[in-house]
Design an enzyme around this catalytic site. Structure first.
Site, PDB file in Angstrom:
ATOM      1  N   TYR A 179       0.830  -1.207   0.000  1.00  0.00           N
ATOM      2  CA  TYR A 179       0.000   0.000   0.000  1.00  0.00           C
ATOM      3  C   TYR A 179       0.865   1.259   0.000  1.00  0.00           C
ATOM      4  O   TYR A 179       0.689   2.144  -0.837  1.00  0.00           O
ATOM      5  CB  TYR A 179      -0.935   0.001   1.211  1.00  0.00           C
ATOM      6  CG  TYR A 179      -1.895   1.164   1.224  1.00  0.00           C
ATOM      7  CD1 TYR A 179      -3.049   1.140   0.456  1.00  0.00           C
ATOM      8  CD2 TYR A 179      -1.650   2.295   2.009  1.00  0.00           C
ATOM      9  CE1 TYR A 179      -3.933   2.207   0.449  1.00  0.00           C
ATOM     10  CE2 TYR A 179      -2.523   3.368   2.017  1.00  0.00           C
ATOM     11  CZ  TYR A 179      -3.670   3.317   1.232  1.00  0.00           C
ATOM     12  OH  TYR A 179      -4.533   4.392   1.227  1.00  0.00           O
ATOM     13  N   LYS A 218       1.293   3.996  -3.045  1.00  0.00           N
ATOM     14  CA  LYS A 218       0.905   5.391  -2.873  1.00  0.00           C
ATOM     15  C   LYS A 218       2.086   6.338  -3.074  1.00  0.00           C
ATOM     16  O   LYS A 218       1.923   7.455  -3.591  1.00  0.00           O
ATOM     17  CB  LYS A 218       0.275   5.586  -1.494  1.00  0.00           C
ATOM     18  CG  LYS A 218      -1.072   4.885  -1.335  1.00  0.00           C
ATOM     19  CD  LYS A 218      -2.074   5.308  -2.409  1.00  0.00           C
ATOM     20  CE  LYS A 218      -3.453   4.712  -2.177  1.00  0.00           C
ATOM     21  NZ  LYS A 218      -4.434   5.134  -3.203  1.00  0.00           N
TER      22      LYS A 218
END
Length: 283
Positions: free
Chosen positions: A155, A159
């Site tokens: 994640y 990002k």
């Protein structure tokens, strides 16, 4: 800079039926924008559109951001239906809660493919249409791009990659009059956060995000910040002042590098000489 009035403009939004997507679609509708709502669940996207108004105002399409042809087909259809695309928002995303040594490889690859590659596919499909309107492309990143937490490897990596991709793309399209931005919210209540809190590891790590450094902010704060950022065609959108410093420090030297490192027509000239494969073999 004059306000970028959203009234009458067409906004294409992926991940439209998620927690953020639903609230953002409503806010953009309230600003007078026409909405191309793209989601993996096409039926749900169509019902979402119907709740917002007639098909002249909002229409839904089924899209899998892991498939470029799927995104391209929907973007082209939306441009034909509404006559234009002014703003593209890459909002589809998923999360995880597992350490590197135990995460299922398929889960890692899925998160990267949706969160990072999905942004690339969305931008790639929409750019020809956004170029025609000298519009704006925005990707939903996270404060996780700058503050990297454990058990969230794919994640935070995705990002951070989204932030970097937006910076690179901004330079590539600025001579077209197109602007590019990324938005970096901290924790806020969505179905994804509900999943985090119902997971034993997530609940232990974040303690329910009820207080302290990881306290959640209101969804409305995030939505208002995004809408205001779109109206400014901002390069970086950070919903809270407390997080703005941490988000902006890595980018302090970027404007200087942009001006000094890539002057004049350096970038469009390089683009004209680039091959589709990204390099030219010398062997």
């Amino acid at each position: 800079m004059p306000r970028y009035d959203l009234a009458g403009r067409t906004v294409l939004l992926t991940g439209s039926t998620g927690g953020l997507g639903t609230a953002l679609a409503r806010a953009l509708h309230d600003r007078g924008a026409n909405l191309a709502l793209l989601d993996l669940d096409g039926d749900l996207a169509q019902r979402q559109a119907a709740d917002l108004g007639p098909t002249t105002i909002a229409r839904g399409w089924a899209v899998d951001v892991r498939d470029l042809a799927s995104v391209q087909s929907a973007a082209d259809a939306a441009a034909e239906h509404f006559g234009r695309i002014d703003v593209t928002i890459a909002g589809a995303g998923v999360g995880s809660m597992a350490p590197l040594e135990r995460i299922d490889p398929a889960a890692w690859e899925r998160i990267i493919d949706i969160n990072l590659n999905g942004v690339w596919r969305t931008f790639r499909a929409a750019l020809p249409h956004v170029k025609e309107t000298k519009g704006y492309m925005l990707a939903v990143s996270s404060m996780a791009a700058f503050v990297h937490s454990p058990l969230n490897g794919p994640y935070v990596a995705s990002k951070a990659g989204v932030w970097a991709l937006c910076d690179a793309t901004r330079l590539e399209v600025r001579h077209y009059g197109v602007r590019v931005g990324s938005v970096h919210p901290t924790f806020f209540k969505t179905p994804m956060m509900d999943d985090v809190h119902s997971d034993p590891a997530g609940n232990t790590l974040w303690q329910g995000n009820k207080s302290g450094l990881w306290k959640m902010i209101p969804l409305r704060t995030v939505v208002n910040s995004i809408v205001a950022g779109i109206e400014r065609r901002s390069a970086l959108i950070v919903p809270t002042r407390m997080n703005a410093i941490a988000a902006r420090i890595p980018g302090l030297v970027r404007p200087l590098v942009d001006r000094i490192g890539f002057p004049g027509n350096t970038i469009p000239d390089a683009i004209a000489q680039a091959s589709e494969a990204g390099w030219i073999s010398r062997r």
